[in-house]
Design a protein around this motif. Structure first.
Motif, PDB file in Angstrom:
ATOM      1  N   ASP A   1      28.275 -20.022 -15.468  1.00 27.30           N
ATOM      2  CA  ASP A   1      27.239 -18.991 -15.522  1.00 27.30           C
ATOM      3  C   ASP A   1      26.104 -19.420 -14.612  1.00 27.30           C
ATOM      4  O   ASP A   1      25.539 -20.511 -14.788  1.00 27.30           O
ATOM      5  CB  ASP A   1      26.725 -18.818 -16.948  1.00 27.30           C
ATOM      6  CG  ASP A   1      27.769 -18.209 -17.868  1.00 27.30           C
ATOM      7  OD1 ASP A   1      28.245 -17.104 -17.556  1.00 27.30           O
ATOM      8  OD2 ASP A   1      28.104 -18.834 -18.881  1.00 27.30           O
TER       9      ASP A   1
ATOM     10  N   CYS B   1      18.279 -20.128  -5.249  1.00 24.49           N
ATOM     11  CA  CYS B   1      19.503 -19.642  -5.892  1.00 24.49           C
ATOM     12  C   CYS B   1      20.602 -19.426  -4.856  1.00 24.49           C
ATOM     13  O   CYS B   1      21.778 -19.695  -5.119  1.00 24.49           O
ATOM     14  CB  CYS B   1      19.219 -18.354  -6.659  1.00 24.49           C
ATOM     15  SG  CYS B   1      18.110 -18.572  -8.065  1.00 24.49           S
TER      16      CYS B   1
ATOM     17  N   LEU C   1      24.135 -21.417  -4.832  1.00 24.46           N
ATOM     18  CA  LEU C   1      25.447 -20.782  -4.790  1.00 24.46           C
ATOM     19  C   LEU C   1      26.304 -21.378  -3.679  1.00 24.46           C
ATOM     20  O   LEU C   1      27.493 -21.673  -3.874  1.00 24.46           O
ATOM     21  CB  LEU C   1      25.294 -19.278  -4.577  1.00 24.46           C
ATOM     22  CG  LEU C   1      26.588 -18.493  -4.425  1.00 24.46           C
ATOM     23  CD1 LEU C   1      27.453 -18.602  -5.677  1.00 24.46           C
ATOM     24  CD2 LEU C   1      26.297 -17.030  -4.099  1.00 24.46           C
TER      25      LEU C   1
ATOM     26  N   TRP D   1      27.478 -14.034 -13.180  1.00 27.60           N
ATOM     27  CA  TRP D   1      26.062 -13.859 -12.875  1.00 27.60           C
ATOM     28  C   TRP D   1      25.273 -13.621 -14.158  1.00 27.60           C
ATOM     29  O   TRP D   1      25.636 -12.785 -14.980  1.00 27.60           O
ATOM     30  CB  TRP D   1      25.899 -12.680 -11.933  1.00 27.60           C
ATOM     31  CG  TRP D   1      24.496 -12.448 -11.465  1.00 27.60           C
ATOM     32  CD1 TRP D   1      23.601 -11.533 -11.957  1.00 27.60           C
ATOM     33  CD2 TRP D   1      23.824 -13.124 -10.407  1.00 27.60           C
ATOM     34  NE1 TRP D   1      22.420 -11.604 -11.265  1.00 27.60           N
ATOM     35  CE2 TRP D   1      22.523 -12.568 -10.306  1.00 27.60           C
ATOM     36  CE3 TRP D   1      24.194 -14.139  -9.516  1.00 27.60           C
ATOM     37  CZ2 TRP D   1      21.598 -12.995  -9.361  1.00 27.60           C
ATOM     38  CZ3 TRP D   1      23.273 -14.565  -8.572  1.00 27.60           C
ATOM     39  CH2 TRP D   1      21.999 -14.002  -8.493  1.00 27.60           C
TER      40      TRP D   1
ATOM     41  N   GLN E   1      20.516  -6.233  -9.394  1.00 31.10           N
ATOM     42  CA  GLN E   1      21.203  -6.972 -10.449  1.00 31.10           C
ATOM     43  C   GLN E   1      22.052  -6.033 -11.309  1.00 31.10           C
ATOM     44  O   GLN E   1      23.115  -6.426 -11.808  1.00 31.10           O
ATOM     45  CB  GLN E   1      20.178  -7.739 -11.294  1.00 31.10           C
ATOM     46  CG  GLN E   1      19.363  -8.719 -10.449  1.00 31.10           C
ATOM     47  CD  GLN E   1      19.031 -10.004 -11.170  1.00 31.10           C
ATOM     48  OE1 GLN E   1      19.909 -10.650 -11.746  1.00 31.10           O
ATOM     49  NE2 GLN E   1      17.772 -10.395 -11.126  1.00 31.10           N
TER      50      GLN E   1
ATOM     51  N   ILE F   1      25.264  -5.658  -9.496  1.00 28.89           N
ATOM     52  CA  ILE F   1      26.189  -6.770  -9.741  1.00 28.89           C
ATOM     53  C   ILE F   1      27.004  -6.505 -11.008  1.00 28.89           C
ATOM     54  O   ILE F   1      28.212  -6.772 -11.050  1.00 28.89           O
ATOM     55  CB  ILE F   1      25.423  -8.102  -9.840  1.00 28.89           C
ATOM     56  CG1 ILE F   1      24.822  -8.473  -8.480  1.00 28.89           C
ATOM     57  CG2 ILE F   1      26.352  -9.224 -10.325  1.00 28.89           C
ATOM     58  CD1 ILE F   1      23.916  -9.695  -8.519  1.00 28.89           C
TER      59      ILE F   1
ATOM     60  N   GLU G   1      31.006  -6.339 -11.336  1.00 32.53           N
ATOM     61  CA  GLU G   1      31.775  -7.151 -12.287  1.00 32.53           C
ATOM     62  C   GLU G   1      32.873  -6.337 -12.950  1.00 32.53           C
ATOM     63  O   GLU G   1      33.950  -6.862 -13.250  1.00 32.53           O
ATOM     64  CB  GLU G   1      30.841  -7.737 -13.354  1.00 32.53           C
ATOM     65  CG  GLU G   1      30.009  -8.900 -12.874  1.00 32.53           C
ATOM     66  CD  GLU G   1      29.089  -9.434 -13.944  1.00 32.53           C
ATOM     67  OE1 GLU G   1      28.861  -8.711 -14.937  1.00 32.53           O
ATOM     68  OE2 GLU G   1      28.598 -10.561 -13.787  1.00 32.53           O
TER      69      GLU G   1
ATOM     70  N   SER H   1      32.162  -8.986  -8.094  1.00 31.24           N
ATOM     71  CA  SER H   1      30.763  -9.415  -8.182  1.00 31.24           C
ATOM     72  C   SER H   1      30.438 -10.553  -7.219  1.00 31.24           C
ATOM     73  O   SER H   1      29.365 -10.559  -6.603  1.00 31.24           O
ATOM     74  CB  SER H   1      30.418  -9.830  -9.613  1.00 31.24           C
ATOM     75  OG  SER H   1      31.255 -10.861 -10.071  1.00 31.24           O
ATOM     76  N   GLU H   2      31.335 -11.525  -7.066  1.00 34.03           N
ATOM     77  CA  GLU H   2      31.043 -12.632  -6.146  1.00 34.03           C
ATOM     78  C   GLU H   2      30.843 -12.113  -4.732  1.00 34.03           C
ATOM     79  O   GLU H   2      29.915 -12.543  -4.028  1.00 34.03           O
ATOM     80  CB  GLU H   2      32.157 -13.676  -6.174  1.00 34.03           C
ATOM     81  CG  GLU H   2      31.975 -14.719  -7.256  1.00 34.03           C
ATOM     82  CD  GLU H   2      32.651 -16.025  -6.898  1.00 34.03           C
ATOM     83  OE1 GLU H   2      32.295 -16.618  -5.853  1.00 34.03           O
ATOM     84  OE2 GLU H   2      33.542 -16.451  -7.652  1.00 34.03           O
TER      85      GLU H   2
ATOM     86  N   ILE I   1      27.404 -10.448  -4.577  1.00 33.42           N
ATOM     87  CA  ILE I   1      26.296 -11.407  -4.641  1.00 33.42           C
ATOM     88  C   ILE I   1      26.047 -12.021  -3.273  1.00 33.42           C
ATOM     89  O   ILE I   1      24.903 -12.131  -2.810  1.00 33.42           O
ATOM     90  CB  ILE I   1      26.589 -12.493  -5.690  1.00 33.42           C
ATOM     91  CG1 ILE I   1      26.553 -11.899  -7.103  1.00 33.42           C
ATOM     92  CG2 ILE I   1      25.580 -13.641  -5.586  1.00 33.42           C
ATOM     93  CD1 ILE I   1      27.178 -12.787  -8.157  1.00 33.42           C
TER      94      ILE I   1
END
Length: 227
Positions: free
Chosen positions: A16, A26, A30, A49, A112, A115, A119, A124-125, A128
């Motif tokens: 997470d 951030c 990542l 996320w 957000q 995202i 998901e 989502s990756e 992001i």
């Protein structure tokens, strides 16, 4: 839920990432997690996320970047020094920070929420990464609806479906609730990595440190299996 990477015969390690898209550390965190994953290819990692809001009182339209930096750091020179250190810290991480291109500090709630939409489709990756690059390398306003809609296809998402989602209030409350939950757990700054819901570490740690955290979880799993 992001796509897991690594050995197909291993259950994925959940990581997470408590983070805000407006946080350059951030983004660095990542990228360093990616490097850690490459060091441990036998252990698949599923990135999840966890929304955090560095500026929860920012107006929906965001704020002029120069005005924001002066309010936050006191002067233009102080802001330049802070971001110069960020660029220096990220040397070797392959991030082409271009803070000078940023004209606004975005309110990230809309992004957000997007995202969360991604998901639902296991994208989502990808999203992001697209959002981080758009903000910090291209200087785009990721708090703006039209900008987000221009970016969704880069992450393999349907623009029309994304627009319908964003024009609703779906996941709006959930983003705020996730932020509040992180605060209740003592999070005051991001990124924070929570691995398999047990191990946690704060900051944009070196890849070797994050790989070591994956090792701790892997060892615990092996011990459990042996029992």
């Amino acid at each position: 839920m992001a796509t897991a990477t690594g050995g197909a015969d291993q259950p994925p390690i959940d990581v997470d990432l408590i983070a805000d898209l407006a946080c350059p550390w951030c983004y660095i965190g990542l990228v360093r997690l990616d490097r850690a994953r490459a060091m441990r290819p036998d252990w698949p990692v599923r990135l999840r996320w966890w929304p955090f809001l560095l500026n929860p009182t920012l107006p929906p339209e965001g704020m002029d970047r120069a005005a924001y930096l002066r309010a936050k750091f006191g002067s233009d020179e102080a802001a330049r020094q802070v971001y110069r250190r960020i660029v220096e810290s990220a040397q070797g991480d392959g991030i082409a920070f271009a803070f000078e291109r940023m004209k606004r500090t975005p309110n990230t709630i809309l992004a957000q929420r997007l995202i969360a939409f991604a998901e639902q489709q296991d994208r989502s990756e990808d999203l992001i990464r697209v959002l981080f690059r758009a903000l910090f390398e291209e200087g785009r306003d990721i708090g703006h609806l039209e900008t987000l809609l221009e970016l969704v296809e880069k992450a393999g998402l349907d623009r029309a479906a994304a627009e319908t989602f964003l024009r609703s209030q779906e996941q709006a409350k959930e983003v705020v609730v996730a932020h509040q939950r992180a605060e209740r757990l003592g999070v005051r700054g991001v990124p924070v990595f929570v691995v398999d819901r047990e191990q946690a570490i704060a900051g944009a740690q070196p890849p070797e440190v994050l790989a070591g955290l994956l090792d701790v979880v892997a060892a615990a799993r092996r011990a459990t299996a042996a029992e």
